[in-house]
Design an enzyme around this catalytic site. Structure first.
Site, PDB file in Angstrom:
ATOM      1  N   HIS A  75       3.821  -3.562  -2.178  1.00  0.00           N
ATOM      2  CA  HIS A  75       2.575  -3.206  -1.510  1.00  0.00           C
ATOM      3  C   HIS A  75       2.059  -1.880  -2.052  1.00  0.00           C
ATOM      4  O   HIS A  75       2.800  -0.911  -2.151  1.00  0.00           O
ATOM      5  CB  HIS A  75       2.799  -3.075   0.003  1.00  0.00           C
ATOM      6  CG  HIS A  75       2.933  -4.393   0.705  1.00  0.00           C
ATOM      7  ND1 HIS A  75       2.873  -4.525   2.070  1.00  0.00           N
ATOM      8  CD2 HIS A  75       3.129  -5.643   0.211  1.00  0.00           C
ATOM      9  CE1 HIS A  75       3.029  -5.804   2.394  1.00  0.00           C
ATOM     10  NE2 HIS A  75       3.187  -6.487   1.284  1.00  0.00           N
ATOM     11  N   TYR A 204      -2.008  -2.188  10.683  1.00  0.00           N
ATOM     12  CA  TYR A 204      -1.685  -1.376  11.854  1.00  0.00           C
ATOM     13  C   TYR A 204      -2.933  -1.342  12.736  1.00  0.00           C
ATOM     14  O   TYR A 204      -3.993  -0.870  12.295  1.00  0.00           O
ATOM     15  CB  TYR A 204      -1.306   0.048  11.442  1.00  0.00           C
ATOM     16  CG  TYR A 204       0.015   0.163  10.736  1.00  0.00           C
ATOM     17  CD1 TYR A 204       1.168   0.489  11.442  1.00  0.00           C
ATOM     18  CD2 TYR A 204       0.124  -0.026   9.361  1.00  0.00           C
ATOM     19  CE1 TYR A 204       2.399   0.620  10.806  1.00  0.00           C
ATOM     20  CE2 TYR A 204       1.351   0.098   8.705  1.00  0.00           C
ATOM     21  CZ  TYR A 204       2.477   0.417   9.439  1.00  0.00           C
ATOM     22  OH  TYR A 204       3.685   0.543   8.802  1.00  0.00           O
ATOM     23  N   PRO A 296       9.595   3.133  14.935  1.00  0.00           N
ATOM     24  CA  PRO A 296       9.424   2.342  13.710  1.00  0.00           C
ATOM     25  C   PRO A 296       8.025   2.376  13.119  1.00  0.00           C
ATOM     26  O   PRO A 296       7.816   1.843  12.028  1.00  0.00           O
ATOM     27  CB  PRO A 296       9.780   0.922  14.176  1.00  0.00           C
ATOM     28  CG  PRO A 296       9.514   0.920  15.644  1.00  0.00           C
ATOM     29  CD  PRO A 296       9.840   2.299  16.119  1.00  0.00           C
ATOM     30  N   LYS A 300      10.426   4.617   8.655  1.00  0.00           N
ATOM     31  CA  LYS A 300      11.275   5.630   8.039  1.00  0.00           C
ATOM     32  C   LYS A 300      12.773   5.449   8.294  1.00  0.00           C
ATOM     33  O   LYS A 300      13.584   6.094   7.639  1.00  0.00           O
ATOM     34  CB  LYS A 300      10.871   7.030   8.537  1.00  0.00           C
ATOM     35  CG  LYS A 300       9.468   7.452   8.129  1.00  0.00           C
ATOM     36  CD  LYS A 300       9.314   7.483   6.626  1.00  0.00           C
ATOM     37  CE  LYS A 300       7.918   7.836   6.198  1.00  0.00           C
ATOM     38  NZ  LYS A 300       7.695   7.598   4.756  1.00  0.00           N
ATOM     39  N   TYR A 388       3.595   8.274   4.022  1.00  0.00           N
ATOM     40  CA  TYR A 388       4.023   6.880   4.164  1.00  0.00           C
ATOM     41  C   TYR A 388       4.947   6.462   3.019  1.00  0.00           C
ATOM     42  O   TYR A 388       5.971   5.797   3.247  1.00  0.00           O
ATOM     43  CB  TYR A 388       2.804   5.963   4.230  1.00  0.00           C
ATOM     44  CG  TYR A 388       3.108   4.568   4.726  1.00  0.00           C
ATOM     45  CD1 TYR A 388       3.070   4.271   6.074  1.00  0.00           C
ATOM     46  CD2 TYR A 388       3.426   3.545   3.838  1.00  0.00           C
ATOM     47  CE1 TYR A 388       3.353   2.997   6.543  1.00  0.00           C
ATOM     48  CE2 TYR A 388       3.708   2.266   4.289  1.00  0.00           C
ATOM     49  CZ  TYR A 388       3.670   1.999   5.646  1.00  0.00           C
ATOM     50  OH  TYR A 388       3.958   0.724   6.092  1.00  0.00           O
TER      51      TYR A 388
END
Length: 397
Positions: A75, A204, A296, A300, A388
């Protein structure tokens, strides 16, 4: 009673313990892994699946990355959904080519487990009453019971990779340990289904009904999450009720592409931020969930565990190769710098994306404004993308 001698006793056969064992094996260092659950139980734990570049590199270094590269989904970005519209964060562009790979933690564990078994390396599953002893001395020990017999492992070091509820952190002297914890007022209801993902990258979603996440494990297996009250029980949520609520939290395009089906796993996970300091007690070291938990949202948990293991394996290898304790002495400080930065990001991302009823309409407006800034400011987007994709191992050194 039987007594065995090894260089490193590893408590816990999850991904951190198995990865540590594999890295030590590649360096010619003996280790025994002791796990209180069965191997099948360990594999049944459904966990996150977004791997940072650092973790990918570590799995390659350990010689177990082949299937990850073959089956994992690369991704280069992800979508933020708020006020009914989706906006893409281009990690590849914003971070100079960094990316993540979606490959389930269960699969990482399976690859490590299969490799360890193929090498004939010692792992004791279903070990009862595991205890750690004398880790403040030069001769630490681990004891356990199996088949009615007590076993002792004499070692140079103990690696506590036994999770949040494990015996290693619980055995540290109360006067020598400080714990920091934040418990969130909601959990994640997760569903795993053999259905194609709704989108080729993660979504998200921030909605007035609560957070949602559309994730995946493969081109034919999806993982979805809903924010739910901590009082909810899995039994309250039928598959139909889950899919109906997910639809309400998505945008029209995602709703149109959502393929539903029977769940093959369904669970509710509480969310917490947790850190223990320090992560070393004499010759016992904590790694992974034994030392820290992150919500979550920021993906991480496994990545932090992997970097703990990298620092710890490097320190132990240097101890035997160069007769130096410099890496061992610096282990806790090096890990905690990364841990706290990841904890901060995970807390921030969780606070940004979830619905907090107590904050009212104004709280929702604040979230909308911050998300609008992040999407329309290149500096804001870059900050999010950099956090991220994760830090390089030599961050701050």
């Amino acid at each position: 009673m039987s007594t065995t001698r090894t260089q490193v006793a590893i408590v816990g056969a999850g991904p951190s313990g198995l990865l540590l064992g594999q890295l030590l094996f590649k360096a010619g260092i003996d280790a025994i892994i002791v796990e209180r659950q069965s191997g099948d139980y360990v594999l049944s734990r459904i966990r996150a699946g977004v791997l940072e570049q650092v973790t990918m590199d570590l799995l390659d270094e350990a010689g177990v990355g082949q299937r990850m590269h073959k089956e994992g989904l690369v991704h280069t970005g992800f979508d933020l959904l708020f006020k009914g519209a989706r906006h893409r964060v281009d990690m590849d562009k914003l971070t100079g080519g960094k990316k993540v790979i979606v490959y389930g933690q269960t699969e990482v564990t399976r690859d490590l487990m299969d490799t360890r078994q193929a090498e004939g390396l010692p792992t004791v599953y279903e070990a009862n009453n595991v205890q750690v002893h004398d880790f403040d001395s030069q001769k630490p020990r681990v004891t356990y019971e199996k088949n009615g017999q007590t076993h002792t492992i004499e070692c140079d070091f103990i690696a506590g990779c036994d999770g949040f509820h494990g015996v290693c952190r619980a055995s540290a002297p109360k006067s020598a340990i400080k714990e920091y914890e934040k418990v969130y007022p909601f959990g994640w209801l997760g569903v795993l289904s053999d259905t194609p993902p709704v989108h080729h990258e993660l979504i998200y979603a921030n909605s007035t009904r609560g957070f949602a996440l559309c994730s995946q494990r493969s081109a034919t297996r999806s993982r979805y999450y809903l924010q739910v009250p901590t009082t909810d029980k899995v039994e309250q949520w039928s598959d139909d009720a889950f899919w109906a609520e997910l639809r309400k939290r998505l945008d029209p395009e995602a709703r149109a592409h959502l393929v539903t089906g029977p769940s093959i796993e369904k669970s509710i996970a509480p969310l917490r931020s947790f850190v223990t300091e320090p992560m070393r007690f004499g010759r016992m070291f904590l790694a992974g969930d034994a030392a820290h938990i992150v919500p979550p949202t920021g993906a991480k948990g496994l990545n932090l565990a992997a970097t703990d293991v990298k620092y710890l394996s490097t320190a132990i290898i240097e101890f035997y190769a160069d007769q130096t304790e410099a890496g061992i002495d610096a282990y806790s400080e090096r890990c905690l710098r990364r841990v706290w930065r990841a904890e901060r990001f995970s807390w921030w991302f969780t606070s940004l994306m979830h619905h907090f009823p107590e904050n009212g309409d104004m709280g929702q407006k604040f979230q909308d404004a911050e998300l609008d800034y992040l999407i329309h400011s290149e500096a804001g987007s870059r900050t999010m993308a950099e956090n991220y994709v994760g830090l390089p191992l030599n961050f701050g050194e």
